[in-house]
Design an enzyme around this catalytic site. Structure first.
Site, PDB file in Angstrom:
ATOM      1  N   ASP A 176     -59.610 -19.111 -14.713  1.00 47.68           N
ATOM      2  CA  ASP A 176     -58.181 -19.799 -14.515  1.00 47.68           C
ATOM      3  C   ASP A 176     -57.824 -20.239 -15.818  1.00 47.68           C
ATOM      4  O   ASP A 176     -58.137 -21.439 -16.194  1.00 47.68           O
ATOM      5  CB  ASP A 176     -58.062 -20.801 -13.234  1.00 47.68           C
ATOM      6  CG  ASP A 176     -56.816 -21.547 -13.215  1.00 47.68           C
ATOM      7  OD1 ASP A 176     -55.934 -21.322 -13.976  1.00 47.68           O
ATOM      8  OD2 ASP A 176     -56.909 -22.385 -12.342  1.00 47.68           O
TER       9      ASP A 176
ATOM     10  N   TYR B  53     -40.038 -20.101 -18.758  1.00 48.15           N
ATOM     11  CA  TYR B  53     -40.560 -18.987 -19.150  1.00 48.15           C
ATOM     12  C   TYR B  53     -40.338 -18.966 -20.868  1.00 48.15           C
ATOM     13  O   TYR B  53     -40.984 -18.664 -21.811  1.00 48.15           O
ATOM     14  CB  TYR B  53     -40.318 -17.729 -18.517  1.00 48.15           C
ATOM     15  CG  TYR B  53     -40.705 -16.406 -19.047  1.00 48.15           C
ATOM     16  CD1 TYR B  53     -42.116 -16.312 -18.924  1.00 48.15           C
ATOM     17  CD2 TYR B  53     -40.123 -15.536 -19.584  1.00 48.15           C
ATOM     18  CE1 TYR B  53     -42.689 -15.088 -19.288  1.00 48.15           C
ATOM     19  CE2 TYR B  53     -40.569 -14.342 -20.068  1.00 48.15           C
ATOM     20  CZ  TYR B  53     -42.080 -14.156 -19.832  1.00 48.15           C
ATOM     21  OH  TYR B  53     -42.676 -12.946 -20.509  1.00 48.15           O
TER      22      TYR B  53
ATOM     23  N   PHE C 172     -41.806  -4.190 -19.666  1.00 48.61           N
ATOM     24  CA  PHE C 172     -42.730  -3.305 -19.727  1.00 48.61           C
ATOM     25  C   PHE C 172     -43.251  -3.099 -18.497  1.00 48.61           C
ATOM     26  O   PHE C 172     -43.131  -4.022 -17.450  1.00 48.61           O
ATOM     27  CB  PHE C 172     -43.871  -3.744 -20.522  1.00 48.61           C
ATOM     28  CG  PHE C 172     -43.818  -3.238 -22.045  1.00 48.61           C
ATOM     29  CD1 PHE C 172     -44.869  -2.282 -22.380  1.00 48.61           C
ATOM     30  CD2 PHE C 172     -42.960  -3.725 -22.851  1.00 48.61           C
ATOM     31  CE1 PHE C 172     -44.792  -1.742 -23.546  1.00 48.61           C
ATOM     32  CE2 PHE C 172     -42.878  -3.266 -24.137  1.00 48.61           C
ATOM     33  CZ  PHE C 172     -43.901  -2.403 -24.515  1.00 48.61           C
TER      34      PHE C 172
END
Length: 262
Positions: free
Chosen positions: A59, A167, A200
């Protein structure tokens, strides 16, 4: 740097762009240390790739988890004698969220922290913990190259859409730190390169609805399609092999510029 007989640590390495990268480098003779959270898939990929692959359940938002994965990788390197040639920091998430929603509620800090912790903090933490094992490498070229760090930004770093505050912030930070990282590492003969892909085929884009995906493809100039993971992996290979690629962000986007909203 030639990938052959070098070990590469790849986070997010058992799916999407990370897996394509692992397969490509492995096909070039590299040893690949795959860091990801999905142990079942990791075991399957290691069976596929064979003895030149290892999986470490990791993680990247947990520094102790990264530490354990690197220690495991270093132990493996001691067994194989194949020095760590580089890092591909591919783990990432893309949780969307408007800064203020329709109910007049601000973006939660927990949502922001989740994205930044994986995309930004996780990238830097993986790099900083691995570097002591690269700086001591024997140079692999007449120029004194010891390794390469490859990070993943996004077209959202430059033209992020509505709902991409967290983001875009995380990926913009990755783009921004590329040059200072290259400068920090230049005396060691370690390069730093960032790839900024657009749309993508990946686990992240699989969550997009067909209408959203079609809308994104329409704003691509050429080709008008999502990129394939193998196309991304080819650029990673070039970043590994071409010593003149350093301190730069490479857009891999089919001339796509994302609109404000779909």
């Amino acid at each position: 740097m030639k990938p052959e007989n070098r070990t590469f640590i790849i986070s997010g390495g058992v799916s999407g762009l990370g897996l394509a990268t692992a397969r490509d480098l492995h096909s070039a003779g590299a040893y690949v240390s795959l860091l990801d959270i999905n142990a079942n898939v990791g075991a399957t990929i290691v069976r596929e790739l064979g003895e030149r692959a290892r999986f470490f359940e990791t993680d990247v938002s947990d520094t102790k988890s990264i530490e354990a994965a690197i220690k495991g990788t270093v132990k493996w390197v001691e067994e194989t004698g194949k020095a760590i040639g580089g890092v591909v920091a591919g783990a990432g998430v893309g949780t969307p969220g408007l800064i203020i929603d329709k109910k007049n509620e601000p973006l939660s800090l927990s949502s922001l922290d989740f994205v930044l912790s994986i995309n930004l903090r996780g990238t830097i933490d993986l790099i900083r913990q691995t570097l002591p094992y690269i700086t001591t490498n024997k140079p692999s070229s007449p120029d004194g190259e010891r390794g390469v760090i490859i990070m993943i930004s996004s077209s959202a770093a430059f033209d992020g859409q509505m709902g991409q505050i967290a983001y875009a912030a995380s990926k913009g930070a990755i783009a921004s730190l590329t040059l200072p990282l290259a400068r920090d590492l230049s005396k060691y003969g370690i390069r730093a390169v960032t790839i900024a892909p657009s749309l993508f085929e990946s686990n992240m884009t699989k969550m997009l609805g067909p209408k959203v995906k079609l809308s994104l493809e329409k704003v691509m100039e050429f080709p008008k399609r999502a990129g394939q993971p193998e196309e991304f992996a080819r650029l990673v290979r070039e970043c590994v092999e071409n010593e003149m690629l350093n301190g730069t962000v490479l857009r891999l986007d089919g001339a796509m510029r994302m609109p404000s909203k779909l």
